[in-house]
Design a protein around this motif. Structure first.
Motif, PDB file in Angstrom:
ATOM      1  N   ASP A  47      -4.849   3.462  89.286  1.00  0.00           N
ATOM      2  CA  ASP A  47      -5.576   2.758  88.562  1.00  0.00           C
ATOM      3  C   ASP A  47      -7.226   3.394  88.739  1.00  0.00           C
ATOM      4  O   ASP A  47      -8.092   3.370  89.778  1.00  0.00           O
ATOM      5  N   ASN A  49      -9.906   1.922  87.139  1.00  0.00           N
ATOM      6  CA  ASN A  49     -10.721   0.577  88.036  1.00  0.00           C
ATOM      7  C   ASN A  49     -10.493   0.604  89.449  1.00  0.00           C
ATOM      8  O   ASN A  49     -11.726   0.268  89.996  1.00  0.00           O
ATOM      9  N   LYS A  50      -9.609   1.705  90.173  1.00  0.00           N
ATOM     10  CA  LYS A  50      -9.836   0.804  91.199  1.00  0.00           C
ATOM     11  C   LYS A  50      -9.399   2.171  92.251  1.00  0.00           C
ATOM     12  O   LYS A  50      -9.920   2.043  93.699  1.00  0.00           O
ATOM     13  N   LYS A 104      -4.358   5.290  84.650  1.00  0.00           N
ATOM     14  CA  LYS A 104      -3.957   3.930  84.063  1.00  0.00           C
ATOM     15  C   LYS A 104      -5.389   3.364  83.904  1.00  0.00           C
ATOM     16  O   LYS A 104      -5.777   2.959  85.363  1.00  0.00           O
ATOM     17  N   VAL A 105      -5.226   1.570  83.501  1.00  0.00           N
ATOM     18  CA  VAL A 105      -5.739   0.951  83.162  1.00  0.00           C
ATOM     19  C   VAL A 105      -4.957  -0.186  83.718  1.00  0.00           C
ATOM     20  O   VAL A 105      -4.326  -1.006  83.524  1.00  0.00           O
ATOM     21  N   GLY A 106      -4.918   0.177  85.717  1.00  0.00           N
ATOM     22  CA  GLY A 106      -4.326  -1.663  85.729  1.00  0.00           C
ATOM     23  C   GLY A 106      -4.534  -2.731  86.486  1.00  0.00           C
ATOM     24  O   GLY A 106      -3.603  -3.820  86.863  1.00  0.00           O
ATOM     25  N   SER A 107      -5.748  -2.369  86.032  1.00  0.00           N
ATOM     26  CA  SER A 107      -6.740  -3.851  86.197  1.00  0.00           C
ATOM     27  C   SER A 107      -7.874  -4.057  85.641  1.00  0.00           C
ATOM     28  O   SER A 107      -8.489  -3.113  85.364  1.00  0.00           O
TER      29      SER A 107
END
Length: 175
Positions: A47, A49-50, A104-107
């Motif tokens: 992710d 973003n994390k 990936k963008v998971g959040s």
């Protein structure tokens, strides 16, 4: 009875010769991944973003790209979509394709407020403004010292850009 057994034996031998195992000695075969293997592979994407710096480096993502991704997250609050990677200087289509195999963008990101009057060119680009829009903003600020409200901002950018950013813009401060 003996004839029947003899016929069955001959038939068995004949059918074994017809349906013998394929010859794999020449190693001419294909590996086919099941959809479950592909699902597991997709779940292993990080992710964006994390993921920590160490996680990304562990996936053999270049240290320079990791630093740029972390900077983007720090400035904007994160990525809305993976294509936002292309806003980062040095990440074009080819690099984006490579990075998309790991990320990936998971959040959802926690977008940060953009102070339009003090933002530099890189920050404005990270928020998705085009070169032309950035130039218009900089020219306007040189002439007028500051953008005071959304009406002024709306005159400087495309409608789509305005709609995407209208809730993130802060008009306080000076250049």
């Amino acid at each position: 009875m003996k004839k029947l057994v003899l016929l069955l034996g001959i038939f068995s031998l004949f059918s074994l010769n017809m349906y013998s195992a394929p010859d794999l000695s020449n190693n001419d075969y294909k590996l086919i991944m099941s959809s479950q293997n592909m699902q597991n592979e997709k779940e292993e994407l990080l992710d964006i973003n994390k993921a920590s710096e160490q996680d990304m480096l562990g996936r053999k993502i270049s240290k320079s790209y990791v630093a740029k991704i972390m900077e983007y997250r720090e400035i904007t609050g994160g990525f809305d979509k993976l294509e936002d990677l292309k806003r980062i200087k040095g990440i074009g289509d080819a690099t984006y394709q490579k990075l998309s195999k790991f990320l990936k963008v998971g959040s959802a990101p926690t977008k940060k407020i953009l102070n339009i009057n003090s933002a530099d060119e890189i920050t404005l680009k990270y928020y998705g403004l085009s070169k032309k829009e950035i130039k218009k903003i900089q020219t306007y600020l040189d002439k007028n010292d500051r953008i005071t409200d959304n009406i002024e901002f709306q005159k400087l950018v495309k409608k789509k850009t305005y709609e995407e950013l209208k809730d993130l813009i802060n008009y306080g401060g000076k250049k």
